[in-house]
Design a protein around this motif. Structure first.
Motif, mmCIF file in Angstrom:
data_model
loop_
_atom_site.group_PDB
_atom_site.id
_atom_site.type_symbol
_atom_site.label_atom_id
_atom_site.label_comp_id
_atom_site.label_asym_id
_atom_site.label_seq_id
_atom_site.Cartn_x
_atom_site.Cartn_y
_atom_site.Cartn_z
ATOM 1 N N GLU A 94 -7.778 68.293 72.857
ATOM 2 C CA GLU A 94 -7.890 67.280 72.179
ATOM 3 C C GLU A 94 -8.952 66.697 72.985
ATOM 4 O O GLU A 94 -9.224 67.114 74.045
ATOM 5 C CB GLU A 94 -6.726 66.045 72.888
ATOM 6 N N ASN B 87 -8.767 62.013 68.156
ATOM 7 C CA ASN B 87 -8.063 60.201 67.835
ATOM 8 C C ASN B 87 -9.177 59.258 67.523
ATOM 9 O O ASN B 87 -10.296 59.203 66.745
ATOM 10 C CB ASN B 87 -8.239 59.621 69.556
ATOM 11 N N GLU C 120 -5.450 62.693 65.718
ATOM 12 C CA GLU C 120 -4.355 61.709 65.669
ATOM 13 C C GLU C 120 -4.266 59.992 65.819
ATOM 14 O O GLU C 120 -5.728 59.749 65.913
ATOM 15 C CB GLU C 120 -4.497 62.062 67.542
ATOM 16 N N ASP D 71 0.215 59.702 67.170
ATOM 17 C CA ASP D 71 -0.071 59.998 69.052
ATOM 18 C C ASP D 71 1.028 58.689 69.348
ATOM 19 O O ASP D 71 1.604 58.300 68.309
ATOM 20 C CB ASP D 71 -1.466 59.251 68.389
ATOM 21 N N LYS E 11 3.569 63.699 68.811
ATOM 22 C CA LYS E 11 3.386 64.230 70.075
ATOM 23 C C LYS E 11 3.725 62.675 70.488
ATOM 24 O O LYS E 11 3.176 61.438 70.711
ATOM 25 C CB LYS E 11 1.959 63.623 70.440
#
Ligand code: C2E
Ligand code: CA
Ligand code: CA
Length: 560
Positions: A331, A390, A422, A452, A473
């Motif tokens: 990530e 992200n 994400e 996320d 997640k």
């Protein structure tokens, strides 16, 4: 006073009232004697006069072939009563039974239970011609005047933005005239409910405002809104149809100071949109107004410079397979070290970037860096695990997002399967249809989507059907205490089952010790991320680490 019921008037061919029944006194506020001989036109407000005149001119009940009792609707009429108050009504006309040519029986069905104070107004630049209510410009005047009046006493001003649900289907299904009658009826109803409470305006097509100024306007508005919403639920009779109308309502409050109409309206309207997204026929209160603190302003200014001067960096944190300990993805997490402010957390500066329009540039930079790094590691270290980036809601809503993404992927020749996005739950519900289509195109590009912070955003899971996420997640707030809190354990187990049922893998965030990792493994969780496995690190350190350990296990949990 007696609640208003419908009344009947006999109207002569030249439009004068010849006879009125007993109920007419309640509706028109004048005795039958006083009404006799008056033109109907003179008992109407300015906005209704034209409607009546147009209707009356083409009204020919004496024409052969027109049934004597045929009913025609001249649409709604606002009646001006003897004392100056007024009553919105639904009006019907039929030929009077005595067969006298041109003579008509006018039935007025009040749309309110009590007369309203103040007469209907002539349409002007501050009033809406359809309902006679103040329009958006009128609302601006009302709010600015109220703000000035309430400033000394430290009062607040609250606005309820009332938007009718599915009004378009009324327009398309029943036609324009009936839809207009619905708007008039709703306007009248709001006016009745808000009498003595606040001002009512029609700010746009099917959008109304209720405005209240007082020392406790926010609480008072919160008590008031459920009352008028339940009143609105009762069927409305217009133009021979019975309709049930619902509305989505957004509330916002601000201190009485300065001329900040636009800011208040923007928050009320955003809260109303939120109510729509929550399934309509509900209401939502806008967050308290926050003026950016000095610290936020400083961060914004310095962040702007940091982006320009390239002072931001990406760190990477491994996500591992819980059973084998093998790397599954990395990530990318943004880092900013400012010479004056020190390390600023992305949780602090990303919301500021979103609010100040910097997120598009920041997001494109992150994607570019991450793609470059993914390709570099795949060449230098034979890493074939994707990099997860992200993406915030603000980025996704921009039309250019997909164009930028495709361009960046093409420029860096990112192979399919090397990039994951994400996205938080709240971002996904924002514009469901657009994002569902986008996610399917992204899948076509070989870009996975991970949801996320799962569990912290939105309770309606319907959206999952449309997004086919590759990963879910689980937010670390559910993970960190699973060994001691049975409820958290139950939630994590349920999320794992649900994710597997829709074909998604599950990643647990924030795993800080082996015990948690082991329990997650027992519960069937696929992957994990957290300080127990590795902390986020800069690309250089991560490269060294990849050279040393990869592809052997990072650290697997021992499952009993
Ligand atoms: P997130 O996406 O949930 O990222 C995971 C956060 O958890 C990271 O915080 C990471 O350092 C932290 N973390 C990882 N393992 C553990 C652990 O075992 N225990 C604890 N307590 N924390 C752990 P970070 O880097 O401060 O990022 C915070 C948030 O900022 C991220 O949460 C993400 O929402 C946002 N963010 C970071 N980088 C970006 C970016 O490039 N774009 C966007 N839109 N948001 C970003
Ligand atoms: Ca994340
Ligand atoms: Ca997260």
């Amino acid at each position: 006073m007696k609640s208003l019921g419908s009344c009947e008037l006999y109207v002569s061919a030249c439009g004068t009232i010849e006879q009125a029944d007993a109920a007419a006194q309640h509706v028109l506020g004048l005795s039958a004697d006083a009404l006799r001989g008056q033109l109907v036109l003179n008992r109407l407000d300015d906005s209704s006069r034209k409607r009546w005149r147009d209707f009356w001119l083409q009204w020919t009940p004496g024409t052969p072939g027109v049934q004597a009792d045929a009913v025609q609707a001249p649409a709604d009429l606002n009646i001006v009563r003897g004392d100056g108050s007024w009553v919105p009504t639904c009006a019907k006309v039929r030929a009077s039974r005595d067969g006298e040519p041109g003579r008509a029986l006018l039935t007025l069905q009040p749309l309110v239970t009590k007369p309203l104070s103040g007469t209907g107004r002539a349409p002007d630049s501050l009033h809406d011609a359809l309902t006679g209510l103040p329009n958006r410009r009128g609302a601006r005047d009302i709010i600015e005047a109220a703000s000035a009046l309430g400033a000394q006493a430290g009062e607040t001003i609250s606005v309820a933005c009332v938007d009718l649900d599915n009004f378009r289907s009324i327009n398309e299904g029943y036609g324009h005239d009936l839809a207009e009658s619905v708007l008039r009826a709703v306007g009248a109803l709001l006016l009745e409910c808000a009498q003595g409470f606040g001002r009512v305006c029609r700010s746009a097509g099917d959008e109304f405002l209720i405005i209240r100024r007082s020392a406790r306007s926010a609480e008072e508005m919160r008590s008031f809104v459920p009352l008028f919403m339940s009143r609105l639920h009762r069927p409305i009779e217009v133009g021979g149809e019975t309709l049930v109308v619902t509305a989505s309502v957004g509330l916002a409050t601000q201190a009485c100071e300065g001329n900040r109409f636009d800011a208040l309206m923007q928050r009320a309207s955003q809260a109303m949109s939120r109510a729509k997204r929550l399934g309509r026929n509900t209401w939502y209160i806008a967050q308290e107004e926050s003026t950016p603190s000095l610290a936020q302003q400083i961060i914004k200014t310095r962040l702007y410079r940091a982006i320009e001067q390239g002072h931001l960096a990406l760190h990477y944190q491994p996500i591992v397979d819980l059973r084998t300990g093998r790397l599954r993805s990395l990530e990318a997490l943004m880092r900013w070290e400012d010479e004056q402010l020190g390390q600023v957390s992305p949780s602090t500066f990303i919301p500021i970037a979103e609010e100040s329009g910097l997120m598009a540039a920041l997001g494109a930079w992150t994607l570019e860096q991450a793609c470059r790094q993914a390709v570099q590691w795949s060449r230098s270290h034979a890493v074939n695990s994707p990099i997860a980036v992200n993406v915030s809601a603000v980025q996704l809503q921009r039309g250019e997002f997909e164009v930028d993404l495709r361009r960046i992927m093409a420029e860096h020749a990112v192979p399919p399967g090397m990039l994951e996005l994400e996205v938080t739950e709240s971002a996904l519900i924002h514009d469901g249809a657009h994002l569902a289509a986008l996610s399917s195109r992204l899948r076509g590009l070989g870009v996975g989507i991970a949801i996320d912070d799962f569990g912290t955003g939105y309770s309606n899971l319907l959206y999952l059907k449309h997004f086919h996420p590759s990963k879910i997640k689980i937010d670390r707030c559910f993970v960190h205490a699973i060994t001691s809190a049975p409820e958290d354990r139950a939630i994590v187990r349920a999320v794992i089952d649900m994710a597997h049922a829709i074909g998604a893998k599950v990643v647990a965030e924030g795993v800080e010790n082996e015990e948690v990792g082991r329990l997650l493994c027992e519960l069937g969780c696929d992957e994990a991320q957290g300080y127990y496995f590795a902390r986020p690190g800069p690309a250089g350190a991560m490269g060294e680490w990849l050279s040393g350990e990869y592809p052997s296990c990072i650290c697997s949990v021992r499952v009993a």
